[in-house]
Design a protein around this motif. Structure first.
Motif, mmCIF file in Angstrom:
data_model
loop_
_atom_site.group_PDB
_atom_site.id
_atom_site.type_symbol
_atom_site.label_atom_id
_atom_site.label_comp_id
_atom_site.label_asym_id
_atom_site.label_seq_id
_atom_site.Cartn_x
_atom_site.Cartn_y
_atom_site.Cartn_z
ATOM 1 N N LEU A 30 29.597 -19.277 -61.850
ATOM 2 C CA LEU A 30 28.675 -18.387 -61.139
ATOM 3 C C LEU A 30 28.265 -18.948 -59.780
ATOM 4 N N THR A 31 28.746 -20.131 -59.445
ATOM 5 C CA THR A 31 28.421 -20.735 -58.153
ATOM 6 C C THR A 31 28.872 -19.830 -57.013
ATOM 7 N N GLY A 32 27.959 -19.552 -56.114
ATOM 8 C CA GLY A 32 28.294 -18.728 -54.954
ATOM 9 C C GLY A 32 28.075 -17.242 -55.141
ATOM 10 N N PHE A 33 27.828 -16.803 -56.374
ATOM 11 C CA PHE A 33 27.570 -15.385 -56.606
ATOM 12 C C PHE A 33 26.148 -15.028 -56.160
ATOM 13 N N LEU A 75 16.958 -19.053 -57.262
ATOM 14 C CA LEU A 75 16.175 -20.253 -56.986
ATOM 15 C C LEU A 75 15.649 -20.285 -55.553
ATOM 16 N N TYR A 76 16.339 -19.587 -54.664
ATOM 17 C CA TYR A 76 16.064 -19.718 -53.231
ATOM 18 C C TYR A 76 14.641 -19.340 -52.796
ATOM 19 N N PRO A 77 13.959 -18.351 -53.439
ATOM 20 C CA PRO A 77 12.610 -18.045 -52.952
ATOM 21 C C PRO A 77 11.639 -19.220 -53.084
ATOM 22 N N GLU A 78 11.940 -20.166 -53.961
ATOM 23 C CA GLU A 78 11.076 -21.328 -54.161
ATOM 24 C C GLU A 78 11.732 -22.609 -53.632
ATOM 25 N N ASP A 79 12.724 -22.456 -52.759
ATOM 26 C CA ASP A 79 13.441 -23.600 -52.193
ATOM 27 C C ASP A 79 14.067 -24.468 -53.273
ATOM 28 N N GLY A 80 14.526 -23.827 -54.332
ATOM 29 C CA GLY A 80 15.251 -24.552 -55.368
ATOM 30 C C GLY A 80 16.734 -24.563 -55.061
ATOM 31 N N GLU A 81 17.416 -25.619 -55.517
ATOM 32 C CA GLU A 81 18.836 -25.753 -55.203
ATOM 33 C C GLU A 81 19.543 -26.494 -56.329
ATOM 34 N N ILE A 82 20.720 -25.982 -56.685
ATOM 35 C CA ILE A 82 21.558 -26.667 -57.662
ATOM 36 C C ILE A 82 22.337 -27.756 -56.937
ATOM 37 N N LEU A 83 22.146 -29.012 -57.348
ATOM 38 C CA LEU A 83 22.812 -30.136 -56.702
ATOM 39 C C LEU A 83 23.874 -30.779 -57.578
ATOM 40 N N GLY A 84 24.031 -30.268 -58.800
ATOM 41 C CA GLY A 84 25.054 -30.825 -59.673
ATOM 42 C C GLY A 84 25.205 -29.993 -60.924
ATOM 43 N N GLY A 85 26.346 -30.143 -61.581
ATOM 44 C CA GLY A 85 26.588 -29.421 -62.818
ATOM 45 C C GLY A 85 27.238 -28.070 -62.583
ATOM 46 N N THR A 86 27.493 -27.364 -63.697
ATOM 47 C CA THR A 86 28.184 -26.076 -63.611
ATOM 48 C C THR A 86 27.517 -25.038 -64.507
ATOM 49 N N ILE A 87 27.626 -23.778 -64.097
ATOM 50 C CA ILE A 87 27.216 -22.630 -64.904
ATOM 51 C C ILE A 87 28.400 -21.678 -64.939
ATOM 52 N N THR A 88 28.923 -21.408 -66.127
ATOM 53 C CA THR A 88 30.043 -20.489 -66.239
ATOM 54 C C THR A 88 29.697 -19.347 -67.180
ATOM 55 N N HIS A 89 30.166 -18.160 -66.840
ATOM 56 C CA HIS A 89 29.963 -16.964 -67.651
ATOM 57 C C HIS A 89 31.324 -16.362 -67.932
ATOM 58 N N ASP A 90 31.674 -16.272 -69.196
ATOM 59 C CA ASP A 90 33.006 -15.807 -69.590
ATOM 60 C C ASP A 90 34.104 -16.617 -68.895
ATOM 61 N N LEU A 111 16.812 -20.244 -66.298
ATOM 62 C CA LEU A 111 17.077 -18.819 -66.139
ATOM 63 C C LEU A 111 17.289 -18.457 -64.673
ATOM 64 N N LYS A 112 16.460 -18.997 -63.791
ATOM 65 C CA LYS A 112 16.599 -18.704 -62.363
ATOM 66 C C LYS A 112 17.936 -19.215 -61.829
ATOM 67 N N SER A 113 18.376 -20.354 -62.355
ATOM 68 C CA SER A 113 19.670 -20.902 -61.924
ATOM 69 C C SER A 113 20.810 -19.976 -62.313
ATOM 70 N N VAL A 114 20.740 -19.466 -63.533
ATOM 71 C CA VAL A 114 21.798 -18.561 -64.012
ATOM 72 C C VAL A 114 21.831 -17.302 -63.157
ATOM 73 N N CYS A 115 20.671 -16.779 -62.789
ATOM 74 C CA CYS A 115 20.588 -15.513 -62.055
ATOM 75 C C CYS A 115 20.716 -15.672 -60.542
ATOM 76 N N GLY A 116 20.772 -16.907 -60.056
ATOM 77 C CA GLY A 116 20.926 -17.118 -58.622
ATOM 78 C C GLY A 116 19.689 -16.829 -57.810
#
Length: 264
Positions: free
Chosen positions: A71-74, A52-67, A45-50
């Protein structure tokens, strides 16, 4: 609506939280995301909503698309404007603000002319909190706070609502009211819901489809009837012995991880 493909998330670039997690949420459905503590559900859920950063989380692979749009970079506020809103675990209200002030915070992205109608919709869905609209939210019961938290997310008029453990710590009667409201959101307003829950039976009672996570990846998925009839799901998530209809003792299930066929 929402497609997650081979998502990999690390915290501090050292702790793997998600490993090639994939799932799909179709429009107009309630999709249940199930699993034990630490399985990676909230990280999805945190990945979808962007956020992750308050807990030093980071997406290092894969994709999340909405419609169909990545969502990368949003930024989080941009994701909200795209029609995605999250109700985090533990409610996290502004406890010094009133109920109405909390709801208005949720509607910050809506035109001023729509805010009043949004309040009316929330109070129609949760009549129990309408009478407390001027009360400081920190003094509400846990169930009332959960209703306000869901209402705050709905003020953004999301097409996709992400719910993180909405039943946590609540009395059975309140849980029933909240899950009935979730059903109504889908059936009457067409809101799509991604529901994270540990209570598998409860979540599958309202879901159109379900995914089960273990150790950061999806290990099983299917329609509710299929999952509820699966002997592994019965034993490891419903606490029922295979075919026995009796609850298993902790002594009998404490070695469940090495017995799960899907983890071999």
């Amino acid at each position: 609506m929402l497609t997650i493909t081979n998502l990999q998330v690390y915290y501090d670039r050292a702790v793997e939280a998600l490993r090639d997690a994939s799932l799909e949420v179709r429009p107009g459905q309630i999709v249940a995301l199930l699993g034990s503590n630490g399985a990676g559900k909230s990280t999805v859920l945190k990945s979808v909503c962007g956020v992750l950063y308050p807990e030093d989380g980071e997406i290092l692979g894969g994709t999340i698309t909405h419609d169909g749009i990545s969502l990368t970079g949003f930024a989080p506020h941009e994701i909200v404007r795209r029609g995605i809103a999250q109700v985090p675990e533990g409610r996290r209200l502004f406890d010094k603000l009133t109920v109405e002030e909390n709801l208005l915070m949720g509607g910050y992205s809506r035109p001023a002319g729509e805010v009043s109608a949004g309040l009316d919709q929330v109070f129609a869905l949760f009549p129990a909190v309408k009478q407390h609209r001027t009360r400081v939210s920190g003094y509400l019961s846990g169930g009332q706070q959960q209703m306000v938290a869901i209402g705050r997310a709905l003020m953004a008029r999301p097409r996709l609502l992400l719910l993180d453990e909405p039943s946590l710590g609540l009395a059975p009667q309140i849980i029933a009211e909240i899950f009935e409201a979730i059903r109504r959101l889908r059936d009457e307003q067409g809101v799509t819901v991604l529901l994270v829950e540990q209570n598998a039976q409860l979540a599958l009672s309202v879901a159109n489809y379900g995914y089960i996570m273990e150790r950061g990846r999806v290990v099983l998925d299917g329609e509710p009837a299929k999952l509820l009839s699966n002997e592994d799901v019965k034993e490891f998530y419903l606490g029922m012995g295979a075919g026995s209809g009796q609850r298993r003792s902790m002594r009998e299930v404490k070695h469940y991880k090495r017995r799960k066929r899907w983890l071999s």
